[in-house]
Write an enzyme that holds these catalytic residues in place. Structure first.
Site, PDB file in Angstrom:
ATOM      1  N   ASP A 273      12.487  15.904   5.474  1.00 11.40           N
ATOM      2  CA  ASP A 273      12.637  14.547   4.959  1.00 11.40           C
ATOM      3  C   ASP A 273      11.484  13.660   5.362  1.00 11.40           C
ATOM      4  O   ASP A 273      10.710  13.983   6.234  1.00 11.40           O
ATOM      5  CB  ASP A 273      13.898  13.941   5.592  1.00 11.40           C
ATOM      6  CG  ASP A 273      15.136  14.360   4.846  1.00 11.40           C
ATOM      7  OD1 ASP A 273      14.997  14.940   3.773  1.00 11.40           O
ATOM      8  OD2 ASP A 273      16.231  14.091   5.361  1.00 11.40           O
TER       9      ASP A 273
ATOM     10  N   LYS B  36      12.886  11.067   0.261  1.00 10.73           N
ATOM     11  CA  LYS B  36      13.091  10.032  -0.743  1.00 10.73           C
ATOM     12  C   LYS B  36      12.462   8.757  -0.226  1.00 10.73           C
ATOM     13  O   LYS B  36      12.551   8.463   0.948  1.00 10.73           O
ATOM     14  CB  LYS B  36      14.586   9.771  -0.952  1.00 10.73           C
ATOM     15  CG  LYS B  36      15.315  10.988  -1.432  1.00 10.73           C
ATOM     16  CD  LYS B  36      16.789  10.860  -1.133  1.00 10.73           C
ATOM     17  CE  LYS B  36      17.389  12.241  -1.068  1.00 10.73           C
ATOM     18  NZ  LYS B  36      18.435  12.388  -0.105  1.00 10.73           N
TER      19      LYS B  36
ATOM     20  N   MET C  94      19.024   1.560   8.086  1.00  8.08           N
ATOM     21  CA  MET C  94      18.566   1.221   6.722  1.00  8.08           C
ATOM     22  C   MET C  94      18.713  -0.266   6.431  1.00  8.08           C
ATOM     23  O   MET C  94      19.081  -0.648   5.323  1.00  8.08           O
ATOM     24  CB  MET C  94      19.360   2.034   5.675  1.00  8.08           C
ATOM     25  CG  MET C  94      19.243   3.532   5.873  1.00  8.08           C
ATOM     26  SD  MET C  94      20.425   4.473   4.911  1.00  8.08           S
ATOM     27  CE  MET C  94      21.891   4.404   5.936  1.00  8.08           C
TER      28      MET C  94
HETATM   29  N1  SAH Z   1      20.079  10.843  10.296  1.00  3.93           N
HETATM   30  C1  SAH Z   1      19.262   9.747  10.782  1.00  3.93           C
HETATM   31  C2  SAH Z   1      19.460   8.488   9.989  1.00  3.93           C
HETATM   32  C3  SAH Z   1      19.035   8.578   8.552  1.00  3.93           C
HETATM   33  S1  SAH Z   1      19.226   7.048   7.727  1.00  3.93           S
HETATM   34  C4  SAH Z   1      19.579   9.507  12.267  1.00  3.93           C
HETATM   35  O1  SAH Z   1      20.541  10.041  12.781  1.00  3.93           O
HETATM   36  O2  SAH Z   1      18.820   8.779  12.893  1.00  3.93           O
HETATM   37  C5  SAH Z   1      17.612   6.398   7.864  1.00  3.93           C
HETATM   38  C6  SAH Z   1      17.577   5.213   8.798  1.00  3.93           C
HETATM   39  O3  SAH Z   1      17.529   5.653  10.154  1.00  3.93           O
HETATM   40  C7  SAH Z   1      16.346   4.366   8.665  1.00  3.93           C
HETATM   41  O4  SAH Z   1      16.470   3.468   7.574  1.00  3.93           O
HETATM   42  C8  SAH Z   1      16.343   3.640   9.984  1.00  3.93           C
HETATM   43  O5  SAH Z   1      17.284   2.606   9.978  1.00  3.93           O
HETATM   44  C9  SAH Z   1      16.845   4.691  10.930  1.00  3.93           C
HETATM   45  N2  SAH Z   1      15.767   5.356  11.672  1.00  3.93           N
HETATM   46  C10 SAH Z   1      15.485   6.673  11.679  1.00  3.93           C
HETATM   47  N3  SAH Z   1      14.449   6.945  12.489  1.00  3.93           N
HETATM   48  C11 SAH Z   1      14.068   5.773  13.031  1.00  3.93           C
HETATM   49  C12 SAH Z   1      13.067   5.386  13.939  1.00  3.93           C
HETATM   50  N4  SAH Z   1      12.233   6.278  14.479  1.00  3.93           N
HETATM   51  N5  SAH Z   1      12.964   4.079  14.276  1.00  3.93           N
HETATM   52  C13 SAH Z   1      13.793   3.170  13.727  1.00  3.93           C
HETATM   53  N6  SAH Z   1      14.758   3.485  12.863  1.00  3.93           N
HETATM   54  C14 SAH Z   1      14.915   4.758  12.512  1.00  3.93           C
END
Ligand code: SAH
Length: 474
Positions: free
Chosen positions: A248, A270, A383
């Site tokens: 991803d 995406k 998000m």
């Molecule tokens: N499965 C992922 C989340 C996917 S949804 C998890 O468990 O973290 C995607 C959202 O995750 C992004 O829009 C953001 O809000 C958050 N996110 C993921 N990685 C991040 C990072 N390194 N720093 C800040 N937000 C992050």
């Protein structure tokens, strides 16, 4: 890359060593191990080197270096304590395109000696480009510890049976899986503990019963929020075994770099509003590759079961009876909170924590507001960058104090991390001003106050801020 690492076959080939002291001796040893035909030229040599000359049948010319000494040499080492002699040897050799090494003088070298870990036929060469001998030594120590002494014998065993295995298991994937089981299983353990006969018997038994067609599998793996040190051992192990990886946008480059070098990489990320690969398509691809016998790594940012649609993907596999494993990862909330110094719960401030999807659907943020403004909890919005203002407004409209602390963490856990803090009333303006870019995470609650005291990781330096493209794939 400053140097191209190559392994040099010097068996029986003429090598010239200029100098007869302790430094020359240090270089003569590896040349002898490599089977080189060595000539030493020096007005004098130490007794230690002299006895080695006799013992190993090296040539010794007792006189100063002359340009003609270089004729026909495959490699030249200058190891005198006279800089001008070393320089002459170096420039003549370079002019004649003969690889030359001048001990402890990288400027005069066309080739440099690495630190060597020898488990022949397996060899590892480590170089820091001459910049850090201590670093090279430390690294070498770690590698030595990782490679049991008998590692070379395991490689010899593999060499002996290579053709037989090829005949018995013609299909390439199955054959690689077989070898991996050998190198990581009980056969290897027996070799390491000097029980080679038993190892060989077990090897043959496993070869006889080996599957000749590969059974594919899908690994749904959480790659964490960005910092590769936050991967689990299991994630790393499966990443190293995969044949194909579908990843991803949120998988950081340093994490992706740890996937097996020759695995096929397929980007299925995406970007907001743009879905180049549909979820259906991903589901279909996973099943298809696994059915072809591949070990398919489905690598996701954070944890696959937290806003990751991981559930949907394996549901599809389960329906078709395709084997899979799920490996949790550190979710953005945990990673960002830790690296921002904001504990998600705290005895005095928050007894529970909520993970909330903060993106708007058709421009509407449909959230259970009355529940969210209940005191004693921390709210974490994933998000939420585009909806930040709507989130803060919604919370205030439903009764949360305008002064409630809130933070937005950009690219959490990476060396580009930035943290914006403020209150519900002023955070959106601060974030706008700082031009934060995805991925970002929002934390709302009293716990945000603790950051002033607990911040340990720090923010990225200004020159490192902003563009993240070299850290995350998109
Ligand atoms: N499965 C992922 C989340 C996917 S949804 C998890 O468990 O973290 C995607 C959202 O995750 C992004 O829009 C953001 O809000 C958050 N996110 C993921 N990685 C991040 C990072 N390194 N720093 C800040 N937000 C992050």
């Amino acid at each position: 890359m400053d140097y191209l690492p190559l392994f040099h076959n010097l068996k029986g080939r003429p090598c010239l060593v200029v100098g007869g002291g302790a430094t020359a001796l240090r270089k003569v040893r590896p040349l002898l191990e490599a089977g080189a035909d060595i000539t030493i030229v020096a007005p004098e040599i130490t007794p230690g080197l002299a006895s080695l000359v006799g013992e190993k049948g090296m040539h010794f010319l007792q006189r100063p270096f002359q340009p003609g000494d270089l004729d026909g040499a495959a490699l030249v080492i200058a190891a005198t304590n006279n800089r001008s002699v070393n320089e002459t040897v170096s420039s003549l050799a370079m002019a004649g395109n003969i690889p030359v090494n001048v001990v402890d003088n990288p400027d005069l070298c066309s080739v440099i000696f690495p630190s060597i870990i020898d488990r022949s036929p397996v060899q590892i060469a480590v170089s820091t480009g001459g910049s850090g001998p201590v670093l090279a030594r430390l690294l070498r120590g770690r590698l030595e510890a990782m490679l049991p002494n008998n590692f070379g014998r395991l490689a010899r065993l593999a060499e002996r049976f290579r053709d037989r295995v090829k005949t018995r298991i013609p299909e390439e994937n199955s054959r690689r899986h077989f070898w991996e089981r050998i190198f990581e299983g009980p056969v290897a353990e027996l070799v390491y503990s000097d029980r080679e006969q038993e190892a060989e018997a077990l090897f043959l038994a496993q070869l006889t019963s080996a599957e000749t067609t590969a059974l594919g599998e899908v690994y749904l793996v959480g790659g964490g929020p960005g910092d590769p040190d936050l991967l689990t051992f299991k994630a790393l192990r499966l990443m190293q075994q995969a044949d194909i990886v579908l990843y991803d946008r949120l998988v950081s480059k340093p994490v992706l770099n740890l996937v097996r070098r020759d695995a096929e990489r397929i980007y299925v990320g995406k970007t907001a509003g743009d879905h180049p690969v549909t979820q259906d398509n991903i589901n279909r691809k996973l099943a298809e590759f696994a059915r072809q016998g591949h070990r398919v790594l489905r690598l996701k940012g954070g944890d696959p079961f937290i806003f990751g649609r991981g559930g949907e993907e394996i549901e599809h596999l389960a329906d078709q009876g395709i084997p899979f494993q799920v490996v949790p990862g550190i979710t953005a909330a945990s990673g960002c909170a830790s690296y921002a110094g904001i504990p998600l719960t705290h005895r005095d401030y928050a007894q529970s924590v909520r993970f909330i999807a903060g993106h708007r659907k058709n421009d509407v943020l449909d959230l259970p507001w009355p529940e969210l403004v209940t005191p004693g909890q921390t709210l974490v919005f994933y998000m939420g960058l585009n909806g930040l203002e709507a989130i803060c407004d919604g919370l205030m409209e439903h009764g949360m104090a305008r002064t409630m602390p809130a933070a937005l963490i950009e690219k959490g856990t990476s060396d580009r991390q930035r943290v914006f803090t403020g209150t519900l009333a002023d955070l959106p303006a601060r974030v706008r001003e700082g031009q934060a870019r995805a991925p970002t995470l929002i934390i709302v609650g009293e716990v945000v106050r603790l950051r002033d005291k607990l911040n340990w990781f720090g923010d990225a330096a200004p020159q490192d801020q902003g563009d993240m493209d070299d850290k995350f794939p998109l």
